[in-house]
Design a protein around this motif. Structure first.
Motif, PDB file in Angstrom:
ATOM      1  N   ASP A  24       0.837  -1.201   0.000  1.00 42.46           N
ATOM      2  CA  ASP A  24       0.000   0.000   0.000  1.00 42.46           C
ATOM      3  C   ASP A  24       0.870   1.249   0.000  1.00 42.46           C
ATOM      4  OD1 ASP A  24      -2.432  -1.345  -0.013  1.00 42.46           O
ATOM      5  OD2 ASP A  24      -2.430  -1.551   2.166  1.00 42.46           O
ATOM      6  N   LYS A  25       2.168   1.082  -0.143  1.00 39.21           N
ATOM      7  CA  LYS A  25       3.092   2.216  -0.154  1.00 39.21           C
ATOM      8  C   LYS A  25       2.963   2.979  -1.475  1.00 39.21           C
ATOM      9  CE  LYS A  25       6.499   0.094   2.841  1.00 39.21           C
ATOM     10  NZ  LYS A  25       7.899  -0.265   3.036  1.00 39.21           N
ATOM     11  N   VAL A  26       3.421   4.221  -1.458  1.00 40.91           N
ATOM     12  CA  VAL A  26       3.440   5.036  -2.662  1.00 40.91           C
ATOM     13  C   VAL A  26       4.479   4.458  -3.617  1.00 40.91           C
ATOM     14  CG1 VAL A  26       3.966   7.336  -3.571  1.00 40.91           C
ATOM     15  CG2 VAL A  26       2.752   7.101  -1.393  1.00 40.91           C
ATOM     16  N   LEU A  27       4.110   4.296  -4.874  1.00 44.68           N
ATOM     17  CA  LEU A  27       5.027   3.799  -5.896  1.00 44.68           C
ATOM     18  C   LEU A  27       5.526   4.976  -6.715  1.00 44.68           C
ATOM     19  CD1 LEU A  27       2.864   0.784  -7.053  1.00 44.68           C
ATOM     20  CD2 LEU A  27       4.782   0.734  -5.464  1.00 44.68           C
ATOM     21  N   LYS A  28       6.829   5.030  -6.925  1.00 46.93           N
ATOM     22  CA  LYS A  28       7.419   6.111  -7.717  1.00 46.93           C
ATOM     23  C   LYS A  28       8.325   5.528  -8.789  1.00 46.93           C
ATOM     24  CE  LYS A  28       7.080   9.818  -4.429  1.00 46.93           C
ATOM     25  NZ  LYS A  28       7.772  10.945  -3.816  1.00 46.93           N
ATOM     26  N   TYR A  29       8.461   6.304  -9.871  1.00 41.95           N
ATOM     27  CA  TYR A  29       9.264   5.884 -11.016  1.00 41.95           C
ATOM     28  C   TYR A  29      10.183   7.018 -11.436  1.00 41.95           C
ATOM     29  CZ  TYR A  29      10.328   4.711 -15.886  1.00 41.95           C
ATOM     30  OH  TYR A  29      10.963   4.449 -17.071  1.00 41.95           O
ATOM     31  N   ARG A  30      11.431   6.668 -11.706  1.00 44.73           N
ATOM     32  CA  ARG A  30      12.401   7.647 -12.208  1.00 44.73           C
ATOM     33  C   ARG A  30      13.133   7.002 -13.383  1.00 44.73           C
ATOM     34  NH1 ARG A  30      15.435   9.696  -7.663  1.00 44.73           N
ATOM     35  NH2 ARG A  30      16.437   7.680  -7.573  1.00 44.73           N
ATOM     36  N   LEU A  31      13.284   7.741 -14.459  1.00 51.39           N
ATOM     37  CA  LEU A  31      14.035   7.275 -15.628  1.00 51.39           C
ATOM     38  C   LEU A  31      15.325   8.067 -15.706  1.00 51.39           C
ATOM     39  CD1 LEU A  31      14.300   5.544 -18.153  1.00 51.39           C
ATOM     40  CD2 LEU A  31      13.066   7.313 -19.409  1.00 51.39           C
ATOM     41  N   GLY A  32      16.412   7.434 -15.343  1.00 49.07           N
ATOM     42  CA  GLY A  32      17.710   8.088 -15.372  1.00 49.07           C
ATOM     43  C   GLY A  32      18.252   8.324 -13.970  1.00 49.07           C
ATOM     44  N   PHE A  33      19.339   9.077 -13.902  1.00 47.14           N
ATOM     45  CA  PHE A  33      20.025   9.341 -12.645  1.00 47.14           C
ATOM     46  C   PHE A  33      19.491  10.611 -11.995  1.00 47.14           C
ATOM     47  CE2 PHE A  33      23.166   6.810 -14.998  1.00 47.14           C
ATOM     48  CZ  PHE A  33      23.449   5.844 -14.047  1.00 47.14           C
ATOM     49  N   ALA A  34      19.261  10.556 -10.687  1.00 46.70           N
ATOM     50  CA  ALA A  34      18.756  11.719  -9.955  1.00 46.70           C
ATOM     51  C   ALA A  34      19.758  12.867 -10.014  1.00 46.70           C
ATOM     52  CB  ALA A  34      18.463  11.346  -8.513  1.00 46.70           C
ATOM     53  N   TYR A  35      21.039  12.565  -9.939  1.00 50.31           N
ATOM     54  CA  TYR A  35      22.024  13.642  -9.948  1.00 50.31           C
ATOM     55  C   TYR A  35      22.096  14.347 -11.303  1.00 50.31           C
ATOM     56  CZ  TYR A  35      25.579  10.863 -12.452  1.00 50.31           C
ATOM     57  OH  TYR A  35      26.274  10.136 -13.389  1.00 50.31           O
ATOM     58  N   ARG A  36      21.535  13.743 -12.334  1.00 51.99           N
ATOM     59  CA  ARG A  36      21.460  14.391 -13.645  1.00 51.99           C
ATOM     60  C   ARG A  36      20.120  15.103 -13.844  1.00 51.99           C
ATOM     61  NH1 ARG A  36      23.936   9.883 -17.764  1.00 51.99           N
ATOM     62  NH2 ARG A  36      26.078   9.985 -17.023  1.00 51.99           N
ATOM     63  N   ALA A  38      16.892  13.759 -13.163  1.00 48.43           N
ATOM     64  CA  ALA A  38      15.690  12.938 -13.318  1.00 48.43           C
ATOM     65  C   ALA A  38      14.899  12.953 -12.012  1.00 48.43           C
ATOM     66  CB  ALA A  38      16.070  11.508 -13.682  1.00 48.43           C
ATOM     67  N   GLU A  39      13.602  13.176 -12.117  1.00 48.86           N
ATOM     68  CA  GLU A  39      12.748  13.249 -10.940  1.00 48.86           C
ATOM     69  C   GLU A  39      11.876  12.006 -10.824  1.00 48.86           C
ATOM     70  OE1 GLU A  39      10.568  16.865 -10.573  1.00 48.86           O
ATOM     71  OE2 GLU A  39      12.231  18.062 -11.308  1.00 48.86           O
ATOM     72  N   ALA A  40      11.597  11.613  -9.607  1.00 46.55           N
ATOM     73  CA  ALA A  40      10.710  10.475  -9.341  1.00 46.55           C
ATOM     74  C   ALA A  40       9.271  10.975  -9.334  1.00 46.55           C
ATOM     75  CB  ALA A  40      11.055   9.841  -8.000  1.00 46.55           C
ATOM     76  N   GLU A  62      12.958  -0.140  -1.735  1.00 50.23           N
ATOM     77  CA  GLU A  62      11.832   0.095  -0.842  1.00 50.23           C
ATOM     78  C   GLU A  62      12.302   0.882   0.372  1.00 50.23           C
ATOM     79  OE1 GLU A  62       8.381  -2.531   1.398  1.00 50.23           O
ATOM     80  OE2 GLU A  62      10.201  -3.521   0.701  1.00 50.23           O
ATOM     81  N   ALA A  63      11.563   1.936   0.694  1.00 47.37           N
ATOM     82  CA  ALA A  63      11.820   2.735   1.894  1.00 47.37           C
ATOM     83  C   ALA A  63      10.603   2.621   2.807  1.00 47.37           C
ATOM     84  CB  ALA A  63      12.077   4.187   1.507  1.00 47.37           C
ATOM     85  N   ASP A  64      10.610   3.354   3.907  1.00 42.01           N
ATOM     86  CA  ASP A  64       9.501   3.282   4.857  1.00 42.01           C
ATOM     87  C   ASP A  64       8.169   3.694   4.247  1.00 42.01           C
ATOM     88  OD1 ASP A  64      11.125   2.392   6.908  1.00 42.01           O
ATOM     89  OD2 ASP A  64      11.552   4.409   7.628  1.00 42.01           O
ATOM     90  N   MET A  65       8.188   4.718   3.397  1.00 45.14           N
ATOM     91  CA  MET A  65       6.943   5.291   2.885  1.00 45.14           C
ATOM     92  C   MET A  65       6.705   5.046   1.396  1.00 45.14           C
ATOM     93  SD  MET A  65       5.741   6.582   5.621  1.00 45.14           S
ATOM     94  CE  MET A  65       4.503   7.771   5.217  1.00 45.14           C
ATOM     95  N   GLU A  66       7.719   4.545   0.666  1.00 50.65           N
ATOM     96  CA  GLU A  66       7.576   4.426  -0.786  1.00 50.65           C
ATOM     97  C   GLU A  66       8.436   3.301  -1.346  1.00 50.65           C
ATOM     98  OE1 GLU A  66       8.855   8.273  -2.121  1.00 50.65           O
ATOM     99  OE2 GLU A  66      10.918   7.613  -2.341  1.00 50.65           O
ATOM    100  N   ILE A  67       8.124   2.954  -2.579  1.00 50.55           N
ATOM    101  CA  ILE A  67       8.943   2.032  -3.354  1.00 50.55           C
ATOM    102  C   ILE A  67       9.321   2.756  -4.633  1.00 50.55           C
ATOM    103  CG2 ILE A  67       9.037  -0.162  -4.593  1.00 50.55           C
ATOM    104  CD1 ILE A  67       7.023  -1.267  -2.580  1.00 50.55           C
ATOM    105  N   LEU A  68      10.600   2.834  -4.911  1.00 54.67           N
ATOM    106  CA  LEU A  68      11.108   3.544  -6.074  1.00 54.67           C
ATOM    107  C   LEU A  68      11.600   2.560  -7.123  1.00 54.67           C
ATOM    108  CD1 LEU A  68      12.010   6.169  -7.511  1.00 54.67           C
ATOM    109  CD2 LEU A  68      14.192   5.907  -6.314  1.00 54.67           C
TER     110      LEU A  68
END
Length: 78
Positions: A24-36, A38-40, A62-68
């Motif tokens: 039931d956690k929030v699911l997030k998606y990112r395409l690419g590197f965050a340091y470049r 790319a946002e989730a 997986e983190a406490d509140m989300e899955i990336l």
């Protein structure tokens, strides 16, 4: 907590699907590197399952509140 990566060979797509389907956690998606820059972004379960099945280069964390789900392109690997 789930932490899988294509890079070190720990990506188990079937286990990742099981976790996504049962969470039931929030699911997030990112395409690419965050340091470049790319946002989730939030996604739905159906989209997450599609990404797990089809993304060639994928990390799942997986983190406490989300899955990336962090996917990469072939260009990211250079």
């Amino acid at each position: 907590m789930l932490k899988m990566s294509f890079y070190n060979g720990t990506l188990d797509r079937e286990k990742a699907k099981e976790v996504i389907e049962s969470t039931d956690k929030v699911l997030k998606y990112r395409l690419g590197f965050a340091y470049r820059g790319a946002e989730a972004v939030p996604i739905e379960k159906e989209r997450a399952l599609h990404i797990i099945e089809n993304a060639e280069y994928l990390d799942v964390e997986e983190a406490d509140m989300e899955i990336l789900l962090n996917a990469y392109t072939g260009n990211d690997m250079f």
